[in-house]
Design an enzyme around this catalytic site. Sequence first.
Site, PDB file in Angstrom:
ATOM      1  CG  ASP A 116      -6.085 -26.524 -30.609  1.00  0.00           C
ATOM      2  OD1 ASP A 116      -5.326 -26.527 -29.624  1.00  0.00           O
ATOM      3  OD2 ASP A 116      -6.787 -27.504 -30.930  1.00  0.00           O
ATOM      4  CD  GLU A 138      -1.772 -31.335 -31.570  1.00  0.00           C
ATOM      5  OE1 GLU A 138      -0.981 -32.116 -32.151  1.00  0.00           O
ATOM      6  OE2 GLU A 138      -2.988 -31.276 -31.845  1.00  0.00           O
ATOM      7  CD  GLU A 157      -6.243 -36.032 -28.171  1.00  0.00           C
ATOM      8  OE1 GLU A 157      -5.820 -34.852 -28.323  1.00  0.00           O
ATOM      9  OE2 GLU A 157      -7.038 -36.582 -28.957  1.00  0.00           O
ATOM     10  CG  ASP A 217      -6.198 -28.559 -34.184  1.00  0.00           C
ATOM     11  OD1 ASP A 217      -6.725 -29.349 -33.379  1.00  0.00           O
ATOM     12  OD2 ASP A 217      -4.990 -28.630 -34.527  1.00  0.00           O
ATOM     13  CB  SER A 218     -11.452 -31.159 -33.000  1.00  0.00           C
ATOM     14  OG  SER A 218     -11.898 -30.167 -32.107  1.00  0.00           O
ATOM     15  CE  LYS A 238      -5.740 -27.994 -27.181  1.00  0.00           C
ATOM     16  NZ  LYS A 238      -5.099 -28.824 -28.224  1.00  0.00           N
TER      17      LYS A 238
END
Length: 259
Positions: A84, A116, A183, A45-46, A114
């Site tokens: 993401d 978080e 991260e 999602d960057s 993915k």
Amino acid sequence: MKKISCIQLLENKKQAKKSVWLTAYDARSAQIADQAGVDVLLVGDSLGMVVLGYETTVTVSLDEMIAHASAVVRGKKRALVVCDMPFGTYQVSPEQAYENAVKILQQSGCDAVKIEGGMHMAETIHFLSQRGVPVVGHVGLLPQHIKMIGKYRQHGTTDEEREQVINDAKAVEKSGAVAVVLECVPASIASEMSQALTIPTVGIGSGMACDSQVLVWHDLLGISAKNPPFAKAYMDFSSQAEQAISAWSKDVRCSDEDV
Ligand code: KIV
């Protein structure tokens, strides 16, 4: 050419073979990375920050992730594609996460999602994994929490945070995740986790002891205006592109004068 699977990533870890992960957001870059031998293409999602011009990743929508993941899937042949799950699409309940994960897998054709979060996402990771959705966990710095944490910084420097990161990574593994992104955690934690866990650790800004490394496409190729300190640019795409565009502009303007 053998396609990469989640099982293969686990096998690589068993054989102490490092896997290479790179973000990708479109078909052509996916094709280039795939041909270069990248094992996993992460549609991070960057995307929101490096492609769409948003200030944070919080703004990215499910439809945007699906559109870009679909393009990446169309561009690659061998690599595994992980997408993401954007902010707000999995935190309400395991059921909400499952519905949205299925949308991502079915509509984009990618291989895994993915999410978080560590201990507080354990139930959700377990729910998804048990129902056939491969999940990559993500602990340490959680960019989707930027509005809570205030700035992007290393996580795990105090005793309390260190324990938190370690417990999060262990919870992600126990819940059935196929890999875990670490991260911006201290290299000592990344090294300890890489030895302790049976699933592959994927480091970003966490030292080189992880089982895999991931970088953002724009940072690796010198497209980003400014790289994070841990990300080495392997070429200066921005300068080369600027030079090429200037040269072409000059040709266009000269040819105008010729007429
Ligand atoms: O969104 C992303 O690109 C990521 C990587 C930085 C791990 O989550």
